[in-house]
Design a protein around this motif. Structure first.
Motif, PDB file in Angstrom:
ATOM      1  N   ASN A   2      10.944   2.526   5.745  1.00 10.44           N
ATOM      2  CA  ASN A   2      11.042   2.373   4.328  1.00 10.44           C
ATOM      3  C   ASN A   2      10.805   3.783   4.163  1.00 10.44           C
ATOM      4  O   ASN A   2      10.195   4.497   4.628  1.00 10.44           O
ATOM      5  N   LYS A   3      10.500   3.795   2.148  1.00 14.58           N
ATOM      6  CA  LYS A   3      10.345   4.529   1.587  1.00 14.58           C
ATOM      7  C   LYS A   3      10.523   6.278   2.279  1.00 14.58           C
ATOM      8  O   LYS A   3      10.306   7.294   2.078  1.00 14.58           O
ATOM      9  N   ASP A  55      13.221   7.957   1.286  1.00  6.87           N
ATOM     10  CA  ASP A  55      13.348   8.798  -0.077  1.00  6.87           C
ATOM     11  C   ASP A  55      12.358   9.213  -0.342  1.00  6.87           C
ATOM     12  O   ASP A  55      11.746  11.090  -1.363  1.00  6.87           O
ATOM     13  N   THR A  56      10.873   9.214   0.348  1.00  7.21           N
ATOM     14  CA  THR A  56      10.204   9.912  -0.102  1.00  7.21           C
ATOM     15  C   THR A  56       9.626  11.374   1.248  1.00  7.21           C
ATOM     16  O   THR A  56       8.882  11.954   1.532  1.00  7.21           O
ATOM     17  N   ASP A  62       1.805  -3.243   1.091  1.00  8.53           N
ATOM     18  CA  ASP A  62       2.163  -1.589   0.430  1.00  8.53           C
ATOM     19  C   ASP A  62       3.107  -1.067   1.441  1.00  8.53           C
ATOM     20  O   ASP A  62       4.260  -0.401  -0.026  1.00  8.53           O
ATOM     21  N   SER A  92      15.482   2.973   1.698  1.00  8.42           N
ATOM     22  CA  SER A  92      14.876   3.058   1.332  1.00  8.42           C
ATOM     23  C   SER A  92      15.324   1.887  -0.091  1.00  8.42           C
ATOM     24  O   SER A  92      15.937   1.564   0.016  1.00  8.42           O
ATOM     25  N   ALA A  93      14.043   0.994   0.162  1.00 10.29           N
ATOM     26  CA  ALA A  93      14.123  -0.629  -0.441  1.00 10.29           C
ATOM     27  C   ALA A  93      14.442   0.440  -1.404  1.00 10.29           C
ATOM     28  O   ALA A  93      14.696  -0.631  -2.593  1.00 10.29           O
ATOM     29  N   TYR A  94      13.603   1.063  -2.292  1.00 10.16           N
ATOM     30  CA  TYR A  94      13.909   1.488  -3.831  1.00 10.16           C
ATOM     31  C   TYR A  94      14.937   1.804  -4.088  1.00 10.16           C
ATOM     32  O   TYR A  94      15.592   0.483  -5.523  1.00 10.16           O
ATOM     33  N   GLY A 118       6.122  -2.363   1.569  1.00  8.88           N
ATOM     34  CA  GLY A 118       7.205  -2.072   0.808  1.00  8.88           C
ATOM     35  C   GLY A 118       8.117  -3.527   0.830  1.00  8.88           C
ATOM     36  O   GLY A 118       9.050  -3.529   0.690  1.00  8.88           O
ATOM     37  N   LYS A 119       7.656  -4.409   1.981  1.00  7.06           N
ATOM     38  CA  LYS A 119       8.012  -5.771   1.651  1.00  7.06           C
ATOM     39  C   LYS A 119       8.605  -6.502   0.528  1.00  7.06           C
ATOM     40  O   LYS A 119      10.113  -6.423   0.226  1.00  7.06           O
ATOM     41  N   SER A 120       7.811  -6.720  -0.715  1.00  5.46           N
ATOM     42  CA  SER A 120       9.148  -7.271  -1.981  1.00  5.46           C
ATOM     43  C   SER A 120       9.625  -6.412  -2.192  1.00  5.46           C
ATOM     44  O   SER A 120      10.432  -7.257  -2.522  1.00  5.46           O
ATOM     45  N   THR A 121       9.331  -4.755  -2.135  1.00  7.62           N
ATOM     46  CA  THR A 121      10.469  -4.669  -3.450  1.00  7.62           C
ATOM     47  C   THR A 121      11.640  -4.664  -2.430  1.00  7.62           C
ATOM     48  O   THR A 121      12.604  -4.732  -2.721  1.00  7.62           O
ATOM     49  N   GLU A 155      10.661  -2.402 -11.055  1.00  9.69           N
ATOM     50  CA  GLU A 155       9.912  -2.194 -10.045  1.00  9.69           C
ATOM     51  C   GLU A 155      10.456  -3.827  -9.298  1.00  9.69           C
ATOM     52  O   GLU A 155      10.601  -5.108  -9.635  1.00  9.69           O
TER      53      GLU A 155
HETATM   54  N1  GDP Z   1       9.094   5.948  -3.010  1.00 13.75           N
HETATM   55  C1  GDP Z   1       9.448   4.200  -2.480  1.00 13.75           C
HETATM   56  N2  GDP Z   1       8.738   3.760  -2.538  1.00 13.75           N
HETATM   57  C2  GDP Z   1       8.228   2.528  -2.305  1.00 13.75           C
HETATM   58  C3  GDP Z   1       9.519   2.321  -1.821  1.00 13.75           C
HETATM   59  N3  GDP Z   1       9.488   0.488  -1.383  1.00 13.75           N
HETATM   60  C4  GDP Z   1       8.489  -0.487  -2.113  1.00 13.75           C
HETATM   61  N4  GDP Z   1       7.896   1.481  -2.527  1.00 13.75           N
HETATM   62  C5  GDP Z   1       6.737   0.913  -3.441  1.00 13.75           C
HETATM   63  O1  GDP Z   1       5.615   0.843  -2.095  1.00 13.75           O
HETATM   64  C6  GDP Z   1       5.149  -0.198  -2.765  1.00 13.75           C
HETATM   65  C7  GDP Z   1       4.331  -1.379  -2.736  1.00 13.75           C
HETATM   66  O2  GDP Z   1       5.737  -2.338  -2.559  1.00 13.75           O
HETATM   67  P1  GDP Z   1       5.944  -3.266  -2.078  1.00 13.75           P
HETATM   68  O3  GDP Z   1       7.451  -4.000  -2.412  1.00 13.75           O
HETATM   69  O4  GDP Z   1       3.999  -4.326  -3.182  1.00 13.75           O
HETATM   70  O5  GDP Z   1       4.917  -3.841  -0.844  1.00 13.75           O
HETATM   71  P2  GDP Z   1       4.159  -4.697   0.167  1.00 13.75           P
HETATM   72  O6  GDP Z   1       2.835  -5.235   0.100  1.00 13.75           O
HETATM   73  O7  GDP Z   1       4.774  -4.822   1.329  1.00 13.75           O
HETATM   74  O8  GDP Z   1       5.107  -5.564  -0.398  1.00 13.75           O
HETATM   75  C8  GDP Z   1       5.125   0.170  -4.726  1.00 13.75           C
HETATM   76  O9  GDP Z   1       5.282   0.352  -6.135  1.00 13.75           O
HETATM   77  C9  GDP Z   1       6.871  -0.035  -4.502  1.00 13.75           C
HETATM   78  O10 GDP Z   1       7.441   0.169  -5.762  1.00 13.75           O
HETATM   79  C10 GDP Z   1      10.703   2.865  -1.161  1.00 13.75           C
HETATM   80  O11 GDP Z   1      11.484   3.026  -0.346  1.00 13.75           O
HETATM   81  N5  GDP Z   1      10.587   3.746  -2.383  1.00 13.75           N
END
Ligand code: GDP
Lengths: 404, 262
Positions: free
Chosen positions: A143-144, A146-147, A13, A182-184, A15-18, A50
């Motif tokens: 990452n993240k 933005d939060t 969670d 911020s990957a998102y 943010g790897k896949s994002t 997503e």
């Molecule tokens: N606010 C915010 N949310 C993010 C960011 N990157 C990922 N997320 C959220 O975090 C959650 C998990 O991301 P995901 O890519 O599935 O994580 P993974 O398990 O590492 O692959 C998802 O709901 C994404 O939308 C970011 O840069 N900012």
């Protein structure tokens, strides 16, 4: 085009896949069809867009929002192909994580800056495994951002929280970099972010590119051929893992050490005078060959690896660490005669801990094998210094020989 | 589409093909007479000094293109290898197409049992379809061809899975890392013969070959290998867009995959 493998690490969670999804979009590697599918899928699940859904994954993975097994995705940057390997961040899936990360040349670790996320046990464990697998270049993407309103102090706090651990497990400070992203939102991923002017460095992809450019395979130059076996017709097949071999020269077949002459070398169907590192050769050898060629190592006559039945391994435990163990080395199974645990390390902290090794610990152990094998330090010739451990046939760990 | 260095791709494939032959007792390869599995045969000849030391299986539903059958006869004579033809039925399939859906793996299952093959070389590539991104070089399948993708054996360094339970067989994927364009560049470099259906006739060609029922030609003027490479450099279309089976629901594809559809 040269392909460089980038292992993406990090707690589930974070943010790897994002990140991969975002990079595929920003570099134009994702087709319009793919992007539209991801948009529709996000909507169907009743959520905002997503980027992670652009990745190749099973519906099951999307629904459960987690990666079960590794996924690969390639982007192009400045004439280099970067193949990202998304590994599962879940503790139970560490076996799949290792499989993916073992192909990595550079590691990118994601740590979420979100207030309730931050540095987690799994964060450190992944770093530990990456280092053990021999990855020596690391980029930590915080990452993240933005939060936390792209706050510099939060970024620095995470950097401070990891620096010591990273050095302690053996990364060279000069090969480690921290990048806020911020990957998102795609901030600081491909282009420099206007929201983080306090960050003076380059965006993530650029940092990865530069790291990958410097990550060149080390080669000792000493001849080592990992023998696969005897082909129908009698030629000996193997892969040159370092050095080169010339037609006409004398070589040694280890562990026994028989000296034989190389009569001819075939590489990819053509007879050649010299075979080089990376080549899969078929050799005609003159002399008395061991009955079983599979699992032997061919070296030069004078610069041979050590032949021994006693090895000291650093092991990452992925299963039951017990007595009925065997190692897989260079394609063959070798039972262990004795296993003596010297030290147990908690991989989430790097600290020693008493007691028998548990799942996901690191262990230093002296192992006596039931037969002699030619070995070398993992850092010198990786193929001769790495072992896969099994306990009653079940995957129990990976082990490497550290120099000294 | 990313063009990778051919040298390391070739080396890795040769390594994996040799590994299959040296590690398993009874190996066979699948051949559809398409570009990928034909390239795999060319690599096999390199690995074994001009020979193909295992039988090659064609799962035939009887309605492949005439060019495809002719190519099968011609190349198997030219390269001197043994072809086993497994005849599959065409019958309604609730989950996929009647011609190339679930009915083909059923035939393959019977063949594996009849001949006792314990390893099967399959020329899939990761870039071909989403689901294939998770494949390993060696990946076990159970008696019903199920693929437990969440729980595959670890595959690290050059150590591939080798332990098989009874009634399991190993799928071996030597072309896993290749991209579509790499295959064509290699075909060019090595002068590998290919099925003429890939080349444009009257403004149309086939990019991915199934049988006459499920393969759709695409608009193209690519008349030779060079043209195809040029076309792939600019196209934004996905490779299997000409296969009707893929247009059906994604979940059906996953189930097919888990069943071992090749
Ligand atoms: N606010 C915010 N949310 C993010 C960011 N990157 C990922 N997320 C959220 O975090 C959650 C998990 O991301 P995901 O890519 O599935 O994580 P993974 O398990 O590492 O692959 C998802 O709901 C994404 O939308 C970011 O840069 N900012």
């Amino acid at each position: 085009m040269q392909v460089r493998n980038i292992a993406l690490l990090g707690h589930k969670d974070h943010g790897k896949s994002t990140l991969i999804g975002r990079l595929l979009m920003q570099t134009g590697a994702a087709t319009r069809v793919r992007i539209r599918e991801a948009q529709e899928y996000s909507k169907r699940l009743g959520r905002g867009f997503e980027p992670a859904f652009i990745l190749d994954s099973f519906t099951e993975e999307r629904l459960n929002e987690m990666t079960y097994d590794t996924t690969r995705a390639e982007i192009k940057h400045r004439g280099m192909a970067l193949a990202f390997i998304d590994v599962p961040g879940h503790e139970e899936l560490i076996k799949n994580m290792i499989s993916g990360a073992s192909y990595g040349e550079v590691a990118v670790l994601l740590v979420s800056a979100k207030p309730d996320e931050g540095i987690r046990g799994q964060t450190k464990r992944h770093l530990f495994v990456a280092r053990m697998l021999g990855i020596d270049r690391l980029i930590v993407a915080v990452n993240k951002m933005d939060t936390v309103n792209y706050d510099e102090e939060r970024f620095r706090a995470i950097e401070r929280g990891l620096r010591r651990f990273i050095s302690a497990i053996g990364f060279d400070k000069r090969n480690v970099a921290f990048v806020p992203i911020s990957a998102y939102d795609g901030e600081n991923t491909v282009k420099r972010s206007a929201r983080m002017r306090w960050y003076g460095g380059k965006p993530l992809v650029e940092m990865i590119y530069e790291s990958a450019k410097k990550a060149t395979p080390k080669a000792t130059g000493m001849l080592r051929i990992a023998v696969q076996g005897t082909l129908p017709g009698g030629l000996v097949a193997g892969k040159i893992v370092s050095g080169s071999v010339r037609a006409g020269e004398m070589v040694a077949i280890l562990p026994k050490g028989a000296a034989v002459k190389v009569r001819s070398i075939t590489v990819n169907g053509a007879v050649v005078k010299v075979g080089n590192a990376g080549n899969n050769v078929a050799l005609a050898l003159a002399g008395t060959l061991p009955k079983e060629m599979r699992g032997t190592i061919i070296s030069g006559i004078s610069s041979r690896p050590i032949v021994t039945d006693r090895i000291r391994l650093r092991v990452f435990v992925t299963g039951a660490f017990g007595r009925a163990m065997s190692v897989k080395f260079n394609g063959i199974d070798i039972p262990c005669r004795k296993v003596r645990v010297l030290r147990v390390i908690d991989t989430t902290t790097g600290a020693l801990r008493p007691g028998p090794p548990r799942l996901l610990d690191a262990v230093e152990a002296d192992i006596t094998l039931s037969r002699k094998v030619p070995v070398e330090g993992y850092a010198i010739t990786p193929e001769l210094g790495r072992f896969v451990l099994y306990n009653k046939g079940m995957f129990a760990g990976i082990g490497i020989i550290e120099p000294g | 589409m990313i063009e990778q260095d051919l040298k390391p791709l070739e080396e890795k494939s040769i390594y994996v093909i040799r590994e299959a032959k040296l590690k398993f007792k009874n190996v066979a390869a699948l051949w559809s007479m398409g570009k990928d599995s034909t390239t795999m045969l060319a690599l096999t000849r390199k690995a074994f000094l001009g020979k193909i030391p295992f039988p090659v299986i064609h799962i035939d539903n009887g309605i492949d293109f005439p060019e495809t059958y002719a190519f099968r006869e011609w190349l198997s004579k030219k390269w001197n290898f043994k072809v086993i033809v497994g005849r599959s039925e065409i019958k309604p399939d609730p989950m996929g197409s009647a011609c190339c859906g679930r009915n083909k793996p059923e035939t393959l299952k019977k063949l594996l049992e009849e001949y006792g093959f314990d390893a099967l070389i399959v020329s899939i590539r990761r870039d071909e379809h989403g689901i294939r991104a998770k494949e390993r070089y060696m990946s076990p399948r159970d008696r019903d061809f199920r693929w437990d993708y969440k729980n595959q054996p670890a595959e690290l360094w050059d150590d591939y899975a080798s332990k098989l339970d009874a009634k399991e067989h190993m799928r071996v994927h030597p072309l896993l890392d290749w991209n579509e364009i790499d295959v064509w560049r290699y075909i060019k470099r090595e002068h590998i013969p290919v099925n003429p259906l890939y080349f444009s006739r009257n403004g149309f060609r086939y990019r991915s070959l199934g049988c006459t029922h499920c393969t759709v030609a695409l608009k193209s003027n690519a008349k030779n290998v060079d043209d195809i490479i040029r076309e792939l450099r600019t196209t934004r279309q996905e490779e299997r867009s000409g296969r009707s089976m893929d247009k059906e629901h994604e979940a059906a594809m996953e189930r097919l995959r888990a069943l071992g559809y090749m």
